[in-house]
Design a protein around this motif. Structure first.
Motif, PDB file in Angstrom:
ATOM      1  N   UNK A   1       0.878  -1.208  -0.112  1.00  0.00           N
ATOM      2  CA  UNK A   1      -0.052  -0.112   0.037  1.00  0.00           C
ATOM      3  C   UNK A   1       0.857   1.470   0.116  1.00  0.00           C
ATOM      4  N   UNK A   2       1.891   1.176   0.795  1.00  0.00           N
ATOM      5  CA  UNK A   2       2.873   2.606   0.867  1.00  0.00           C
ATOM      6  C   UNK A   2       3.703   2.530  -0.356  1.00  0.00           C
TER       7      UNK A   2
ATOM      8  N   UNK B   1       1.339   4.114  -3.043  1.00  0.00           N
ATOM      9  CA  UNK B   1       1.345   5.607  -2.797  1.00  0.00           C
ATOM     10  C   UNK B   1       2.507   6.291  -3.462  1.00  0.00           C
TER      11      UNK B   1
ATOM     12  N   UNK C   1       2.474   6.384  -7.294  1.00  0.00           N
ATOM     13  CA  UNK C   1       1.575   7.365  -7.847  1.00  0.00           C
ATOM     14  C   UNK C   1       2.265   8.786  -7.674  1.00  0.00           C
ATOM     15  N   UNK C   2       2.691   9.129  -6.513  1.00  0.00           N
ATOM     16  CA  UNK C   2       3.234  10.478  -6.316  1.00  0.00           C
ATOM     17  C   UNK C   2       4.595  10.522  -7.256  1.00  0.00           C
TER      18      UNK C   2
ATOM     19  N   UNK D   1      -3.253   8.374  -9.671  1.00  0.00           N
ATOM     20  CA  UNK D   1      -3.789   7.903  -8.085  1.00  0.00           C
ATOM     21  C   UNK D   1      -3.426   6.477  -8.110  1.00  0.00           C
ATOM     22  N   UNK D   2      -3.218   6.190  -6.699  1.00  0.00           N
ATOM     23  CA  UNK D   2      -3.271   4.586  -6.626  1.00  0.00           C
ATOM     24  C   UNK D   2      -3.614   4.422  -5.162  1.00  0.00           C
ATOM     25  N   UNK D   3      -4.564   3.462  -5.045  1.00  0.00           N
ATOM     26  CA  UNK D   3      -5.360   3.169  -3.871  1.00  0.00           C
ATOM     27  C   UNK D   3      -5.687   1.620  -3.802  1.00  0.00           C
ATOM     28  N   UNK D   4      -5.275   1.670  -2.278  1.00  0.00           N
ATOM     29  CA  UNK D   4      -5.460   0.140  -1.738  1.00  0.00           C
ATOM     30  C   UNK D   4      -6.553   0.300  -0.823  1.00  0.00           C
TER      31      UNK D   4
ATOM     32  N   UNK E   1      -5.798  -0.183  -7.163  1.00  0.00           N
ATOM     33  CA  UNK E   1      -6.644   0.381  -8.238  1.00  0.00           C
ATOM     34  C   UNK E   1      -5.702   1.787  -8.523  1.00  0.00           C
TER      35      UNK E   1
ATOM     36  N   UNK F   1      -4.733   4.638 -11.561  1.00  0.00           N
ATOM     37  CA  UNK F   1      -5.262   5.370 -12.667  1.00  0.00           C
ATOM     38  C   UNK F   1      -4.464   6.630 -13.012  1.00  0.00           C
TER      39      UNK F   1
ATOM     40  N   UNK G   1     -11.665  10.451 -13.846  1.00  0.00           N
ATOM     41  CA  UNK G   1     -11.015   9.429 -13.317  1.00  0.00           C
ATOM     42  C   UNK G   1     -11.860   8.282 -13.015  1.00  0.00           C
TER      43      UNK G   1
ATOM     44  N   UNK H   1     -11.621   6.660  -5.446  1.00  0.00           N
ATOM     45  CA  UNK H   1     -10.306   6.382  -5.693  1.00  0.00           C
ATOM     46  C   UNK H   1      -9.729   6.916  -7.307  1.00  0.00           C
ATOM     47  N   UNK H   2     -10.900   7.358  -7.814  1.00  0.00           N
ATOM     48  CA  UNK H   2     -10.491   8.096  -9.108  1.00  0.00           C
ATOM     49  C   UNK H   2     -10.353   9.410  -8.639  1.00  0.00           C
ATOM     50  N   UNK H   3     -11.369  10.052  -7.969  1.00  0.00           N
ATOM     51  CA  UNK H   3     -11.443  11.416  -7.898  1.00  0.00           C
ATOM     52  C   UNK H   3     -10.681  12.327  -6.732  1.00  0.00           C
ATOM     53  N   UNK H   4      -9.987  11.520  -6.062  1.00  0.00           N
ATOM     54  CA  UNK H   4      -9.410  12.259  -4.786  1.00  0.00           C
ATOM     55  C   UNK H   4      -7.825  12.209  -5.324  1.00  0.00           C
TER      56      UNK H   4
ATOM     57  N   UNK I   1      -3.850  12.551  -5.069  1.00  0.00           N
ATOM     58  CA  UNK I   1      -3.258  11.795  -3.801  1.00  0.00           C
ATOM     59  C   UNK I   1      -2.646  12.914  -2.967  1.00  0.00           C
TER      60      UNK I   1
ATOM     61  N   UNK J   1      -5.278  13.410  -0.261  1.00  0.00           N
ATOM     62  CA  UNK J   1      -6.026  12.427   0.491  1.00  0.00           C
ATOM     63  C   UNK J   1      -5.645  12.320   2.181  1.00  0.00           C
TER      64      UNK J   1
ATOM     65  N   UNK K   1      -5.624   8.968   3.862  1.00  0.00           N
ATOM     66  CA  UNK K   1      -5.939   7.532   3.689  1.00  0.00           C
ATOM     67  C   UNK K   1      -5.821   7.177   5.047  1.00  0.00           C
TER      68      UNK K   1
ATOM     69  N   UNK L   1      -3.289   3.667   5.246  1.00  0.00           N
ATOM     70  CA  UNK L   1      -1.834   4.151   4.794  1.00  0.00           C
ATOM     71  C   UNK L   1      -1.276   4.528   6.272  1.00  0.00           C
TER      72      UNK L   1
ATOM     73  N   UNK M   1     -12.897  -1.292  -3.486  1.00  0.00           N
ATOM     74  CA  UNK M   1     -11.652  -1.316  -4.435  1.00  0.00           C
ATOM     75  C   UNK M   1     -11.463   0.279  -4.954  1.00  0.00           C
TER      76      UNK M   1
END
Ligand SMILES: [Mn+2]
Ligand SMILES: [Mn+2]
Ligand SMILES: [Mn+2]
Ligand SMILES: [Mn+2]
Lengths: 402, 402
Positions: A237-238, A241, A244-245, A253-256, A278, A280, A347, B218-221, B223, B226, B228, B231, B266
């Motif tokens: 997960x980290x 992140x 993505x950054x 964006x990347x999400x767990x 996820x 994008x 997105x 997960x698409x709209x926010x 990085x 966020x 999270x 994390x 997800x």
């Protein structure tokens, strides 16, 4: 509210739409997936309306038509604007154009797509995937819904019995496709801008990293001997992140989002952790590089911690870029309407993602209050709806010629 | 199997134990919590046995007695050895000593503790906590079980109606306490050693780090915007691992076992994450320093990520060190019995943890197959049971004088 594909409320919405299309002077057809098409013939020549029976199917020929539309299904607990705005807004736009004395040079189709939401069959954009040839007809018919009914049986039950092979659009059927949709985010509202011009749809790559190890007692298992599956998931997960950054992409964006850790007891070392990912980005290469970085982190964590890793990619649809000409048409339309506009990347999935495979595409976003969507309190003001319809109508006029 | 405190199976086990204690020539009493005591009087002078009615309570005076015992409750899905080995093994040991013509210089008590397992009331070691004055009687009576019944009502239903204030042992009641128990780990088996001599019980500090933030799509926010929660939890779990490894302690362990992440979709940024922590070391200072490091990591993650943090410590009982004299007695006893022994730290709770507050304590571990416990396939060989009982008997003889 909810409107699940091929359910009673969905079938009833179809009956309403067919009537509305015909009242708007459109020639209506449905394909075997239940996608609905209302055609405005060039030159204002309409076929006679009949008041009973289903309209006879009319194939779309390769004639460079212009299309607009969206979906009309809705997930459980949703509002009334997601999708619907793009279907009823399209009808309002063609009605306004006709009222203004405009006659298109090529046909304009209003399209109401089947099952953009994955609620029943687990696959998003069923109708537009089939139209674009992005989903094999046999695979689609074999999909099993949450109620255990196959798509083949469910669509037949709703009255759509033809072969799905006939759904795919002929090459060149549509020169361009434009979708009006609510933003489902707060960027327009934050910028006090009534019109969003979508430049790309950053389709997600999504899947699962499933770690498994030996577990053990939180007291009895020494740190050095552990294979803690949740710690590997934490590293993934980290890493997602960080990747993505650092991607260099346009708002990657990347999400767990899903953390399924078992046995899930205070005094037990996690023996298994199944986490989703996820990712994008509007650039498919950037997105896939982030996915590769996440996978590398997962494999490294599994190797270092002595865990088994089951890595699976569930979806990785190519992103779609809007067509430059369509974007220009929308921006010009907004300017003519006296409405400020701004460019945005979407997105979230939309049927436009798949229509982009067979036509030049674009999207018009209107603000929704607080960015809230997929909730009962989803709300779009009448002023924003009117603005969106006007921009859609003016854009269609530009795309369909005079 | 299972044997939940004050349930029908627990009450029936009590009846069995009272009979077995009396058949072994022990003077039996029960306290208001249901802890059972069978006293072997010094010099071999036994009070007459009666065959009907409950034995009259006899208070334990401050007379430097030696005690041994364990628990007889069992969690759902458990085996038959955890706890029971230390109760029936104690009975077997005093019977063997009597058969060998031994007479103690001070009383020897066999103790069967109430509810070592937290299954029903959520608190472990209920009986020994009350004996040691580590749990306020009023707070104990107010505990509510998983069935909604208070401890006060449940113990009365099982026949224990007296005030819990009478349970606490008088100062000096026991000079020493020795518990025979299965290892619940695989260190003895791995070392092919039949006797473990416990030098310390590394009581856990346990609690929760509950993060909450705004969530989002997960698409709209983006990085950068966020918060999270998962994390932050990931950082806490990795920080706990690092702090345990770097603690400088004797086998410090730290575990994040429960991961409760919501909404758990997800395509949704985690808006809340509630994770447990469990930190153990035989040195309370080392353990508490690791807990402090985990808390610092949690607070830093919350601050950096814009999350709210609710930090709570549920338990942080002091660890217990075995008494040097008791450890020596057990090692000498093992040597006399011709059994190899090794020193071990227990990282699981036992009633000895609380008895250590009122007496010099030690524990004798015997191997269990594969280290498996709290499972139906828990198994201890007859040879290991015999070895453990012999070492316990020889140790008691040393502690109780001749
Ligand atoms: Mn939707
Ligand atoms: Mn939608
Ligand atoms: Mn136990
Ligand atoms: Mn036990």
């Amino acid at each position: 509210m909810q409107r699940i594909v091929y359910s009673a409320t969905d079938v009833s919405a179809r009956a309403f739409l067919i009537l509305a299309f015909r009242k708007a002077g459109l020639d209506v057809r449905a394909d075997a997936a239940g996608n609905l098409f209302g055609r405005w013939h060039p030159g204002g020549v309409f076929p006679p309306l009949t008041d009973d029976g289903e309209p006879a199917p009319v194939r779309v020929a390769g004639e460079g038509a212009v299309a607009t539309g969206s979906h009309f299904d809705a997930i459980p607990g949703s509002g009334i604007y997601d999708g619907t705005v793009g279907v009823l807004g399209a009808l309002a736009a063609v009605t306004a154009l006709r009222g203004a004395g405009y006659t298109p040079a090529v046909p304009i189709d209003v399209v109401a797509f089947t099952s953009e939401e994955p609620t029943r069959f687990g696959v998003s954009c069923l109708g537009s995937r089939l139209l674009a040839g992005a989903l094999a007809p046999a695979a689609a018919d074999a999909l099993v819904g949450t109620d255990g009914v196959t798509l083949a049986a469910a669509r037949a039950d709703a009255g759509y019995t033809g072969p799905l092979d006939d759904v795919r659009l002929p090459d060149g059927a549509y020169a361009s496709f434009l979708e009006l949709h609510i933003e489902q985010g707060a960027r327009l509202e934050s910028a006090a801008t009534p019109i969003g011009v979508v430049t790309a749809i950053a389709a997600p790559a999504a899947g699962w990293a499933n770690f498994s190890g030996g577990g053990g007692h939180a007291g009895g298992a020494p740190m050095a001997s552990r294979s803690d599956a949740a710690l590997a998931a934490a590293e993934v997960a980290l890493a997602a992140e960080a990747a993505a950054v650092a991607s260099g992409g346009d708002g990657t964006v990347a999400t767990v989002g899903v953390w399924d850790v078992s046995p899930g007891a205070v005094n037990a070392v996690p023996a298994a952790a199944n986490v989703s990912f996820d990712v994008r980005d509007p650039d498919g290469g950037v997105r896939d590089a982030v996915v590769a970085a996440v996978r590398a982190a997962a494999e490294a964590a599994a190797a270092r911690r002595g865990l088994a890793l089951d890595w699976s990619v569930v979806s990785a649809d190519p992103p779609a870029s809007s067509d430059g000409g369509v974007v220009s048409a929308v921006e010009a339309a907004a300017a003519e309407a006296g409405l400020r506009s701004m460019r945005l990347v979407s997105r979230a999935y939309h049927d436009t993602l798949f229509m982009a495979r067979v036509a030049r595409t674009g999207m018009v976003f209107v603000p929704c209050r607080g960015g809230v969507s997929h909730r009962p309190d989803e709300f779009v003001s009448e002023a924003h709806l009117r603005g969106g319809v006007e921009v859609l109508a003016r854009s269609l006029a530009k795309l369909a010629g005079r």
